[in-house]
Design an enzyme around this catalytic site. Structure first.
Site, PDB file in Angstrom:
ATOM      1  N   ARG A 282       0.820  -1.316  -0.167  1.00  0.00           N
ATOM      2  CA  ARG A 282       0.126   0.598  -0.270  1.00  0.00           C
ATOM      3  C   ARG A 282       1.040   0.905   0.185  1.00  0.00           C
ATOM      4  NH1 ARG A 282      -3.060  -4.256   3.169  1.00  0.00           N
ATOM      5  NH2 ARG A 282      -1.691  -3.372   5.481  1.00  0.00           N
TER       6      ARG A 282
ATOM      7  N   GLU B 229       5.693 -10.507  14.996  1.00  0.00           N
ATOM      8  CA  GLU B 229       4.841 -11.381  15.982  1.00  0.00           C
ATOM      9  C   GLU B 229       4.925 -12.802  16.407  1.00  0.00           C
ATOM     10  OE1 GLU B 229       0.753 -11.622  18.104  1.00  0.00           O
ATOM     11  OE2 GLU B 229       0.874 -10.334  16.554  1.00  0.00           O
TER      12      GLU B 229
END
Length: 177
Positions: free
Chosen positions: A60, A97
């Site tokens: 993006r 993560e």
């Protein structure tokens, strides 16, 4: 209608407990997309941030970065996922993560001393932005500022980036939401 209200919230995506901020509802709307590009353009025409080229992070960041580079008369350099660039690259691994990931830039994309505006859609943990900044610096560039549509300050990425000495700008944020 402001930018923030044009961003869709999707609970429990990509996993339970996450409130995903989906900018596709913002940029599919011609008025919303114009608000984003005009807001960023105004920032960089009026606020004295000196830079030579816009660097956008896949995917993006390409949408925002290329439109912004065009409106400001600057060049655009992509930071890509591994294996997507055809010439010699520099890579930077970063923590996720749930593991690690990597981004790459062409070795000759940025000349030493070139001042860069780094652009992406959303700032959460700061991992991708810091990896992209490390790439810019590996090839000799200087990060003038990092710009995002959305900042999620509760997640801590903005603090990490500021603690490393970088400047951060975002058009909107979702704090405590």
């Amino acid at each position: 209608m402001p930018i923030k209200s044009r961003i869709r919230a999707i609970p429990d995506y990509p996993k339970k407990g996450i409130m995903f901020r989906d900018i596709t509802t913002l940029i599919k709307d011609p008025v919303g997309f114009r608000l984003v590009i005009d807001g960023l353009t105004q920032r960089y025409l009026e606020n004295g941030v000196d830079f030579d080229v816009v660097v956008g992070v896949e995917a993006r960041g390409f949408i925002l970065g290329s439109a912004l580079a065009y409106t400001l008369g600057k060049g655009f350099v992509p930071v890509r996922k591994p294996g997507k660039l055809p010439a010699d690259v520099v890579s930077q691994e970063y923590e996720l993560e749930y593991g690690t990931d990597k981004v790459e830039i062409h070795l000759d994309a940025i000349l030493p001393g070139t001042r860069v505006l780094l652009v992406d859609d959303l700032l959460a943990t700061g991992g991708t932005a810091l990896a992209a900044a490390a790439l810019v610096e590996k090839v000799g560039g200087v990060v003038a500022e990092m710009a995002f549509i959305v900042n999620l300050p509760d997640i801590g990425g903005e603090r990490k980036i500021l603690d490393k000495g970088y400047r951060v700008f975002s058009l909107t944020e979702f704090e405590g939401e």
